[in-house]
Write a protein that holds these residues in place. Structure first.
Motif, mmCIF file in Angstrom:
data_model
loop_
_atom_site.group_PDB
_atom_site.id
_atom_site.type_symbol
_atom_site.label_atom_id
_atom_site.label_comp_id
_atom_site.label_asym_id
_atom_site.label_seq_id
_atom_site.Cartn_x
_atom_site.Cartn_y
_atom_site.Cartn_z
ATOM 1 N N ARG A 42 12.042 1.349 -0.354
ATOM 2 C CA ARG A 42 11.680 1.276 -1.771
ATOM 3 C C ARG A 42 12.723 0.476 -2.548
ATOM 4 O O ARG A 42 12.378 -0.398 -3.351
ATOM 5 C CB ARG A 42 11.543 2.681 -2.364
ATOM 6 C CG ARG A 42 11.135 2.710 -3.828
ATOM 7 C CD ARG A 42 11.101 4.163 -4.321
ATOM 8 N NE ARG A 42 10.257 4.403 -5.430
ATOM 9 C CZ ARG A 42 8.947 4.210 -5.519
ATOM 10 N NH1 ARG A 42 8.293 3.714 -4.517
ATOM 11 N NH2 ARG A 42 8.272 4.488 -6.605
ATOM 12 N N ALA A 43 13.989 0.747 -2.294
ATOM 13 C CA ALA A 43 15.059 0.035 -2.993
ATOM 14 C C ALA A 43 15.016 -1.457 -2.667
ATOM 15 O O ALA A 43 15.110 -2.302 -3.569
ATOM 16 C CB ALA A 43 16.412 0.625 -2.626
ATOM 17 N N ARG A 44 14.858 -1.786 -1.392
ATOM 18 C CA ARG A 44 14.785 -3.197 -0.993
ATOM 19 C C ARG A 44 13.534 -3.869 -1.563
ATOM 20 O O ARG A 44 13.575 -5.019 -2.008
ATOM 21 C CB ARG A 44 14.802 -3.308 0.523
ATOM 22 C CG ARG A 44 16.153 -2.918 1.123
ATOM 23 C CD ARG A 44 16.151 -2.926 2.629
ATOM 24 N NE ARG A 44 15.759 -4.234 3.150
ATOM 25 C CZ ARG A 44 15.179 -4.412 4.323
ATOM 26 N NH1 ARG A 44 14.911 -3.389 5.110
ATOM 27 N NH2 ARG A 44 14.850 -5.620 4.737
ATOM 28 N N PHE A 45 12.429 -3.127 -1.565
ATOM 29 C CA PHE A 45 11.161 -3.613 -2.109
ATOM 30 C C PHE A 45 11.330 -3.958 -3.590
ATOM 31 O O PHE A 45 10.973 -5.039 -4.040
ATOM 32 C CB PHE A 45 10.105 -2.513 -1.917
ATOM 33 C CG PHE A 45 8.723 -2.864 -2.357
ATOM 34 C CD1 PHE A 45 7.794 -3.316 -1.443
ATOM 35 C CD2 PHE A 45 8.322 -2.699 -3.673
ATOM 36 C CE1 PHE A 45 6.484 -3.619 -1.833
ATOM 37 C CE2 PHE A 45 7.032 -2.992 -4.077
ATOM 38 C CZ PHE A 45 6.114 -3.456 -3.152
ATOM 39 N N GLU A 46 11.905 -3.023 -4.342
ATOM 40 C CA GLU A 46 12.073 -3.229 -5.778
ATOM 41 C C GLU A 46 13.099 -4.312 -6.080
ATOM 42 O O GLU A 46 12.954 -5.043 -7.067
ATOM 43 C CB GLU A 46 12.409 -1.903 -6.454
ATOM 44 C CG GLU A 46 11.195 -0.974 -6.444
ATOM 45 C CD GLU A 46 11.461 0.407 -7.000
ATOM 46 O OE1 GLU A 46 12.650 0.799 -7.142
ATOM 47 O OE2 GLU A 46 10.471 1.123 -7.280
ATOM 48 N N ASP A 47 14.121 -4.448 -5.247
ATOM 49 C CA ASP A 47 15.078 -5.550 -5.410
ATOM 50 C C ASP A 47 14.360 -6.889 -5.248
ATOM 51 O O ASP A 47 14.597 -7.828 -6.010
ATOM 52 C CB ASP A 47 16.218 -5.457 -4.389
ATOM 53 C CG ASP A 47 17.239 -4.386 -4.731
ATOM 54 O OD1 ASP A 47 17.240 -3.900 -5.884
ATOM 55 O OD2 ASP A 47 18.033 -4.046 -3.834
ATOM 56 N N HIS A 48 13.489 -6.970 -4.254
ATOM 57 C CA HIS A 48 12.734 -8.208 -4.035
ATOM 58 C C HIS A 48 11.834 -8.489 -5.239
ATOM 59 O O HIS A 48 11.789 -9.623 -5.733
ATOM 60 C CB HIS A 48 11.899 -8.115 -2.751
ATOM 61 C CG HIS A 48 11.096 -9.351 -2.503
ATOM 62 N ND1 HIS A 48 11.561 -10.387 -1.739
ATOM 63 C CD2 HIS A 48 9.860 -9.719 -2.948
ATOM 64 C CE1 HIS A 48 10.647 -11.345 -1.714
ATOM 65 N NE2 HIS A 48 9.595 -10.961 -2.431
ATOM 66 N N SER B 82 0.835 -1.210 0.000
ATOM 67 C CA SER B 82 0.000 0.000 0.000
ATOM 68 C C SER B 82 0.864 1.251 0.000
ATOM 69 O O SER B 82 0.613 2.190 -0.764
ATOM 70 C CB SER B 82 -0.936 0.014 1.216
ATOM 71 O OG SER B 82 -1.886 -0.999 1.100
ATOM 72 N N GLU B 83 1.888 1.256 0.863
ATOM 73 C CA GLU B 83 2.788 2.413 0.910
ATOM 74 C C GLU B 83 3.489 2.599 -0.427
ATOM 75 O O GLU B 83 3.672 3.729 -0.897
ATOM 76 C CB GLU B 83 3.828 2.234 2.017
ATOM 77 C CG GLU B 83 3.269 2.349 3.411
ATOM 78 C CD GLU B 83 4.332 2.119 4.473
ATOM 79 O OE1 GLU B 83 5.431 2.691 4.345
ATOM 80 O OE2 GLU B 83 4.064 1.356 5.418
ATOM 81 N N TYR B 84 3.894 1.510 -1.044
ATOM 82 C CA TYR B 84 4.573 1.578 -2.341
ATOM 83 C C TYR B 84 3.651 2.190 -3.388
ATOM 84 O O TYR B 84 4.038 3.107 -4.116
ATOM 85 C CB TYR B 84 5.025 0.178 -2.765
ATOM 86 C CG TYR B 84 5.772 0.141 -4.061
ATOM 87 C CD1 TYR B 84 7.103 0.529 -4.125
ATOM 88 C CD2 TYR B 84 5.157 -0.290 -5.231
ATOM 89 C CE1 TYR B 84 7.804 0.491 -5.322
ATOM 90 C CE2 TYR B 84 5.844 -0.336 -6.429
ATOM 91 C CZ TYR B 84 7.167 0.060 -6.473
ATOM 92 O OH TYR B 84 7.862 0.024 -7.670
ATOM 93 N N LEU B 85 2.418 1.691 -3.455
ATOM 94 C CA LEU B 85 1.469 2.194 -4.450
ATOM 95 C C LEU B 85 1.078 3.650 -4.206
ATOM 96 O O LEU B 85 0.814 4.388 -5.141
ATOM 97 C CB LEU B 85 0.224 1.307 -4.476
ATOM 98 C CG LEU B 85 0.440 -0.095 -5.045
ATOM 99 C CD1 LEU B 85 -0.777 -0.959 -4.805
ATOM 100 C CD2 LEU B 85 0.786 -0.032 -6.519
ATOM 101 N N GLU B 86 1.046 4.055 -2.938
ATOM 102 C CA GLU B 86 0.688 5.434 -2.595
ATOM 103 C C GLU B 86 1.881 6.380 -2.707
ATOM 104 O O GLU B 86 1.729 7.595 -2.580
ATOM 105 C CB GLU B 86 0.119 5.475 -1.178
ATOM 106 C CG GLU B 86 -1.217 4.769 -1.059
ATOM 107 C CD GLU B 86 -1.641 4.551 0.391
ATOM 108 O OE1 GLU B 86 -0.879 4.910 1.318
ATOM 109 O OE2 GLU B 86 -2.738 4.001 0.581
ATOM 110 N N GLY B 87 3.078 5.830 -2.892
ATOM 111 C CA GLY B 87 4.280 6.659 -3.003
ATOM 112 C C GLY B 87 4.784 7.180 -1.674
ATOM 113 O O GLY B 87 5.534 8.153 -1.634
ATOM 114 N N THR B 88 4.394 6.530 -0.572
ATOM 115 C CA THR B 88 4.808 6.998 0.750
ATOM 116 C C THR B 88 5.884 6.120 1.382
ATOM 117 O O THR B 88 6.296 6.370 2.509
ATOM 118 C CB THR B 88 3.594 7.059 1.705
ATOM 119 O OG1 THR B 88 3.019 5.752 1.819
ATOM 120 C CG2 THR B 88 2.548 8.045 1.196
ATOM 121 N N ILE B 89 6.363 5.132 0.660
ATOM 122 C CA ILE B 89 7.405 4.244 1.173
ATOM 123 C C ILE B 89 8.745 4.990 1.204
ATOM 124 O O ILE B 89 9.026 5.805 0.321
ATOM 125 C CB ILE B 89 7.476 2.958 0.310
ATOM 126 C CG1 ILE B 89 8.291 1.876 0.992
ATOM 127 C CG2 ILE B 89 7.983 3.254 -1.076
ATOM 128 C CD1 ILE B 89 8.201 0.520 0.304
#
Length: 77
Positions: free
Chosen positions: A23-29, A11-18
Motif C-alpha cells: 500500500r505504501a509503495r502503491f501510494e508513493d507511485h 483491485s486489491e487497493y480498491l477492495e482494501g486487501t492490499i
C-alpha cells in the motif's frame, strides 16, 4: 514500483486487501504518476456506475451461447 505493478494491484487497493507494505509503495507511485492516478479514478468511476445498475437475469438461450463460446475458446487456446 512500476505502472504495470500498480495496475495489477488496483483491485486489491480498491477492495482494501492490499498489504501495508504494498500500500505504501502503491501510494508513493500514485503520488508521482498522473497516468496511474487517472486510471485509478476511472476504475472508481466504473465501479460506482456499475453499482447503480439493477441485477437482471441472463436469458437462458444467451447464457447457453456464452458458456458454449467460452468452452470452445478454451479448447482452441
Amino acid at each position: 514500483m512500476t505502472c504495470r505493478e500498480v495496475v495489477e494491484l488496483m483491485s486489491e487497493y480498491l477492495e482494501g486487501t492490499i498489504s501495508k507494505g504494498y500500500r505504501a509503495r502503491f501510494e508513493d507511485h500514485l503520488a508521482g504518476c498522473d497516468g496511474c492516478k487517472a486510471y485509478l479514478a476511472q476504475l472508481r468511476t466504473t465501479l460506482r456506475v456499475l453499482g447503480t445498475l439493477p441485477d437482471e437475469p441472463v436469458p437462458e438461450p444467451l447464457k447457453a451461447e456464452l458458456l458454449r463460446a467460452f468452452r470452445d475458446w478454451r479448447r482452441s487456446a
